[in-house]
Design an enzyme around this catalytic site. Structure first.
Site, mmCIF file in Angstrom:
data_model
loop_
_atom_site.group_PDB
_atom_site.id
_atom_site.type_symbol
_atom_site.label_atom_id
_atom_site.label_comp_id
_atom_site.label_asym_id
_atom_site.label_seq_id
_atom_site.Cartn_x
_atom_site.Cartn_y
_atom_site.Cartn_z
ATOM 1 N N HIS A 110 0.183 -36.066 -24.712
ATOM 2 C CA HIS A 110 -0.692 -35.554 -23.657
ATOM 3 C C HIS A 110 -2.090 -35.198 -24.123
ATOM 4 O O HIS A 110 -2.933 -34.829 -23.328
ATOM 5 C CB HIS A 110 -0.066 -34.327 -22.985
ATOM 6 C CG HIS A 110 -0.156 -33.087 -23.833
ATOM 7 N ND1 HIS A 110 0.700 -32.854 -24.870
ATOM 8 C CD2 HIS A 110 -1.014 -32.043 -23.805
ATOM 9 C CE1 HIS A 110 0.374 -31.703 -25.441
ATOM 10 N NE2 HIS A 110 -0.658 -31.186 -24.822
HETATM 11 C C1 UD1 Z 1 -2.723 -27.445 -22.179
HETATM 12 C C2 UD1 Z 1 -3.244 -26.853 -23.484
HETATM 13 C C3 UD1 Z 1 -2.560 -27.550 -24.657
HETATM 14 C C4 UD1 Z 1 -1.042 -27.496 -24.517
HETATM 15 C C5 UD1 Z 1 -0.652 -28.084 -23.150
HETATM 16 C C6 UD1 Z 1 0.846 -28.053 -22.906
HETATM 17 C C7 UD1 Z 1 -5.579 -26.039 -23.479
HETATM 18 C C8 UD1 Z 1 -6.931 -26.312 -23.981
HETATM 19 N N1 UD1 Z 1 -4.686 -27.027 -23.663
HETATM 20 O O1 UD1 Z 1 -3.125 -28.806 -22.092
HETATM 21 O O2 UD1 Z 1 -2.936 -26.881 -25.867
HETATM 22 O O3 UD1 Z 1 -0.430 -28.234 -25.558
HETATM 23 O O4 UD1 Z 1 -1.314 -27.328 -22.134
HETATM 24 O O5 UD1 Z 1 1.169 -28.663 -21.666
HETATM 25 O O6 UD1 Z 1 -5.330 -24.979 -22.935
HETATM 26 N N2 UD1 Z 1 -1.501 -30.208 -14.337
HETATM 27 C C9 UD1 Z 1 -0.558 -30.338 -13.358
HETATM 28 N N3 UD1 Z 1 0.340 -29.341 -13.174
HETATM 29 C C10 UD1 Z 1 0.287 -28.191 -13.890
HETATM 30 C C11 UD1 Z 1 -0.709 -28.071 -14.897
HETATM 31 C C12 UD1 Z 1 -1.566 -29.088 -15.107
HETATM 32 O O7 UD1 Z 1 -0.493 -31.331 -12.671
HETATM 33 O O8 UD1 Z 1 1.113 -27.299 -13.703
HETATM 34 C C13 UD1 Z 1 -2.468 -31.281 -14.584
HETATM 35 C C14 UD1 Z 1 -3.880 -30.838 -14.367
HETATM 36 O O9 UD1 Z 1 -4.272 -30.987 -13.070
HETATM 37 C C15 UD1 Z 1 -4.642 -31.718 -15.326
HETATM 38 C C16 UD1 Z 1 -3.660 -31.981 -16.443
HETATM 39 O O10 UD1 Z 1 -2.382 -31.624 -15.961
HETATM 40 O O11 UD1 Z 1 -4.941 -32.954 -14.726
HETATM 41 C C17 UD1 Z 1 -4.006 -31.249 -17.705
HETATM 42 O O12 UD1 Z 1 -3.886 -29.868 -17.555
HETATM 43 P P1 UD1 Z 1 -4.747 -28.840 -18.435
HETATM 44 O O13 UD1 Z 1 -4.499 -27.494 -17.907
HETATM 45 O O14 UD1 Z 1 -6.138 -29.297 -18.568
HETATM 46 O O15 UD1 Z 1 -4.211 -28.839 -19.916
HETATM 47 P P2 UD1 Z 1 -3.060 -29.586 -20.693
HETATM 48 O O16 UD1 Z 1 -3.459 -30.987 -21.021
HETATM 49 O O17 UD1 Z 1 -1.754 -29.356 -20.018
#
Ligand code: UD1
Length: 369
Positions: free
Chosen positions: A207
């Protein structure tokens, strides 16, 4: 003693479970939890609270998705208001891990002159291209007490000039949660549900922006996974960020029975899947550690790791950003017995040690430089 923990994402919730279990046993420790809302849907959030029996957070900041600046900025504003208006007496504020919630907490806590502790301090990938590395460095720089999970963290912090009295090696609280829940994970019917028919399998999680945001790079990994399926069936547990990128590419596995794409899993199912795997292919920090605790070989799809104890223990190996190296590494692992060595104090008692550190250090002078 009043302790406030700030959490925001899936790995935070796993660590919070271990902390909560331990804090509950200390009569004079009053623990409040703030949830920033970075991870908000059932599969990345509520399922962890449910399965790990963590009480509902006391406060929700409802930050949600966004760029890093949006997430950090909005969390800082909301947390500052909360600490000014609702939470009057605090002895310790806990920043946990390397996620956006941690750096936001550190900056707000210190500007309000609170006592800040970092759980999982001292980890360094020495790669400032990685958003989490910026979060680690800033959070450690501001913390009054630095609680370390990987032995190398002590050296890293000493080299950065942190005074010895502020650094404590406590072990890994994520492994407290793993040990407390392994029996529940082993009772889950996930493999039956996935119809794996006792065939050997590997697990993939991917991811990180550096692996999935560049379509060329992601395509390279997908080709390498397809090549591995000639030797081993793979379950690819797809994070929402990765799901969006796979859809952009229009990716469909050549043989969907051998490379199975599955939606994000809850904690217990993910643990069960890891426990039964021949090998785990990942770019996650926590999964490198969990596979070490489980004695399952792990190939880390990154050039570096901030968690070198997992490599020293013999379970983890860095593949770098070279998908072409993956197939050979997997076939080697399939013919080699796994290591069962575990780093010191990954013993299920880290939460208790953290609680004791907070009690013992409550008069530690605030850091001033
Ligand atoms: C975050 C953490 C990372 C951790 C990971 C575990 C930071 C900088 N990064 O990255 O260290 O390893 O979490 O998962 O804090 N999304 C959903 N549903 C959710 C949450 C997110 O669909 O419940 C989607 C968001 O809309 C986005 C993507 O997932 O498109 C990424 O989410 P984001 O919160 O930016 O961080 P992670 O990549 O999950």
């Amino acid at each position: 003693m009043n302790v406030v923990s700030v959490v925001g994402t899936r790995p935070n919730f796993v660590k919070l479970a271990g902390l909560h279990q331990a804090f509950q046993t200390i009569p004079d420790l009053h623990h409040k939890v703030v949830h920033t809302g970075q991870h908000y849907d059932f599969k990345l959030n509520a399922v962890f609270f449910q399965e790990l029996k963590i009480p509902e957070p006391d406060y929700y900041l409802e930050i949600g998705s966004g760029s890093h600046a949006e997430q950090v900025g909005n969390t800082m504003i909301a947390l500052e208001n909360l600490l000014r208006e609702e939470i009057s007496t605090v002895d310790w504020i806990l920043a946990i891990g390397d996620v956006n919630a941690a750096i936001s907490t550190a900056m707000v806590a210190k500007k309000l002159n609170h006592r800040l502790v970092h759980v999982e301090a001292g980890l360094r990938s020495f790669d400032w291209q990685m958003p989490e590395e910026i979060n680690r460095v800033v959070t450690d720089r501001l913390s009054d007490l630095l609680l370390v999970s990987d032995p190398v963290g002590v050296e890293n912090l000493q080299q950065e000039g942190v005074e010895d009295e502020r650094i404590v090696y406590v072990g890994n609280v994520m492994i407290d949660t793993l040990r407390a829940n392994l029996h529940l994970a082993e009772a889950r019917p996930i493999l039956k549900d996935l119809d794996s028919q006792d065939n050997p399998y590997g697990v993939i999680t991917l991811h990180r922006p550096s692996n999935v945001d560049d379509p060329h790079k992601l395509h390279g990994w997908l080709q390498a996974f397809e090549a591995v399926t000639a030797h081993l069936n793979l379950f690819f547990v797809v994070h929402p960020r990765t799901q969006a990128r796979l859809s952009d590419l229009g990716f469909q596995p050549t043989d969907p029975d051998r490379l199975r794409l599955i939606d994000s899993l809850g904690y217990l199912d993910m643990l069960a899947l890891q426990k039964g795997a021949k090998v785990v292919l990942t770019d996650s920090g926590g999964i490198q550690e969990e596979t070490t605790a489980l004695g399952v070989p792990c190939l880390t799809l990154r050039d570096n790791t901030e968690r070198p104890a997992t490599v020293d223990s013999g379970t983890n190996q860095l593949i770098g950003s070279k998908p072409e190296a993956l197939l050979e590494a997997v076939t080697k692992i399939l013919n080699t017995p796994a290591s069962t060595q575990v780093p010191p104090l990954w013993d299920g008692q880290t939460g208790q040690r953290i609680a004791q550190c907070l009690l013992n250090s409550v008069n530690l002078p605030l850091r001033n430089q």
